[in-house]
Design a protein around this motif. Structure first.
Motif, mmCIF file in Angstrom:
data_model
loop_
_atom_site.group_PDB
_atom_site.id
_atom_site.type_symbol
_atom_site.label_atom_id
_atom_site.label_comp_id
_atom_site.label_asym_id
_atom_site.label_seq_id
_atom_site.Cartn_x
_atom_site.Cartn_y
_atom_site.Cartn_z
ATOM 1 N N ILE A 58 16.890 66.225 38.910
ATOM 2 C CA ILE A 58 18.252 65.702 38.987
ATOM 3 C C ILE A 58 19.084 66.531 39.961
ATOM 4 N N ALA A 59 18.958 67.847 39.873
ATOM 5 C CA ALA A 59 19.706 68.725 40.783
ATOM 6 C C ALA A 59 19.324 68.463 42.237
ATOM 7 N N GLU A 60 18.029 68.257 42.485
ATOM 8 C CA GLU A 60 17.565 67.971 43.837
ATOM 9 C C GLU A 60 18.102 66.632 44.318
ATOM 10 N N LYS A 62 20.811 65.165 43.271
ATOM 11 C CA LYS A 62 22.260 65.318 43.473
ATOM 12 C C LYS A 62 22.570 65.944 44.830
ATOM 13 N N SER A 63 21.668 66.771 45.329
ATOM 14 C CA SER A 63 21.887 67.414 46.626
ATOM 15 C C SER A 63 21.584 66.478 47.787
ATOM 16 N N TYR A 66 24.856 60.854 47.815
ATOM 17 C CA TYR A 66 26.313 61.004 47.836
ATOM 18 C C TYR A 66 26.883 60.452 46.517
ATOM 19 N N PHE A 67 26.691 61.226 45.433
ATOM 20 C CA PHE A 67 27.111 60.762 44.113
ATOM 21 C C PHE A 67 28.625 60.619 43.996
ATOM 22 N N CYS A 72 26.805 55.360 40.078
ATOM 23 C CA CYS A 72 25.442 55.684 39.656
ATOM 24 C C CYS A 72 25.132 54.942 38.360
ATOM 25 N N PHE A 97 25.594 67.303 34.994
ATOM 26 C CA PHE A 97 25.442 66.521 36.219
ATOM 27 C C PHE A 97 26.366 65.305 36.305
ATOM 28 N N ILE A 99 25.995 62.409 34.869
ATOM 29 C CA ILE A 99 25.236 61.147 34.887
ATOM 30 C C ILE A 99 25.055 60.647 33.464
#
Length: 300
Positions: A58-60, A62-63, A66-67, A72, A97, A99
């Motif tokens: 998820i972190a990857e 998010k990087s 363009y959230f 989402c 996050f 989400i």
């Protein structure tokens, strides 16, 4: 456009989906094996290592996406339907996050997967009735438009229950018996195979590995019954390190288990077997952009 997320029992898949002239396209994609269903048979919960892999994925994502700009829409499937700690994990994901995951039932999952495949058929210019077969990590969805069922077997849970090739082969027939009868009742000329097992079989035949996998080359590829035995034989021949490159890390034996399930499920069928990479992730994006997502997950 919308960011669509499919958190499956094995794979975390993300796409930025756009609509042009009522056809949907992936503008950007990401996926990672998180193995959510690993150990689920024994513990009844999502394991700590799987949770860590999920949070890293998820972190990857998010990087990369363009959230802040796009809506989402995220769904989770069978492993999270049955795991005792799903609510706790999703609460932590919301806090860390931002989400919000919807845990959808099997029939909604099948309907959304069907929409993803249907859109891929439009892009390919195929105008035929079809059934879908989606063998996931912990459940399998089968059906045609208006008639879907979800079955409680998947490649991770099946492999972890029996582990040895001999026991997998001995138990395949009984595991898919009900699903095979349902599929036979649909009687379509095209059966679309989506999810990691058929796409991996097609990729190996096309000379692709896990790193250079290309969905555009996979979509529309036709498999034969003989391809399942060939795939199993090829994977058994490869040592673990080579298999990790060919089909992805730690996927060798779950994919063999899945190929056995799929081979038995499809035996006796006279239909053409068409591989489509698009599935639940794309169906989520299409349904949201069409304004039908909430209705499907609530009422289907």
């Amino acid at each position: 456009m919308v960011i669509a997320i499919d958190l499956g029992s094995n794979t975390f898949r993300v796409a930025l989906v756009k609509m042009e002239q009522n056809i949907f396209y992936n503008e950007q994609i990401y996926e990672k094996i998180v193995g959510a269903a690993r150990g689920l048979n024994e513990s009844g919960e999502i394991g700590l290592e799987a949770k860590h892999r999920l949070f890293e994925a998820i972190a990857e994502a998010k990087s990369k996406f363009y959230f802040a700009k796009f809506k989402c829409v995220a769904v989770a499937t069978e492993a999270f339907r049955v795991a005792s700690n799903s609510k706790e994990i999703f609460s932590e994901i919301r806090e860390k996050f931002g989400i919000n995951f919807h845990v959808i039932d099997g029939r909604a999952e099948a309907k959304l997967t069907f929409l993803g495949v249907q859109n891929a058929f439009k892009r390919l210019g195929i105008n035929e009735k079809f059934s879908i077969v989606d063998i996931g990590g912990a459940s399998s969805e089968i059906g045609e438009d208006g008639n879907f069922k979800s079955f409680k077997f998947g490649i991770i849970t099946f492999f972890e229950k029996f582990k040895s090739l001999e026991l997998l082969e001995q138990n395949t027939k009984i595991y898919v018996q009900e699903a095979r009868a349902f599929l036979a009742s649909l009687q379509n000329n095209f059966i679309v195979l989506t999810s990691g097992v058929p796409t991996s079989i097609a990729a190996l035949k096309l000379g692709l590995n896990y790193e250079n996998y290309d969905a555009k080359k996979i979509n529309g590829y036709e498999l034969k019954m003989s391809d399942f035995d060939h795939f199993i034989g090829e994977l058994l021949r490869l040592d673990e390190a080579v298999a990790n490159v060919a089909v992805g890390k730690d996927r060798k034996f779950p994919l063999i288990a899945g190929a056995l399930l799929l081979k038995e499920l499809l035996s006796g069928q006279n239909a053409k077997f068409i591989v489509i990479d698009d599935g639940l992730r794309e169906g989520v994006g299409a349904a949201y952009l069409q304004g039908t997502f909430q209705e499907i997950i609530t009422n289907f």
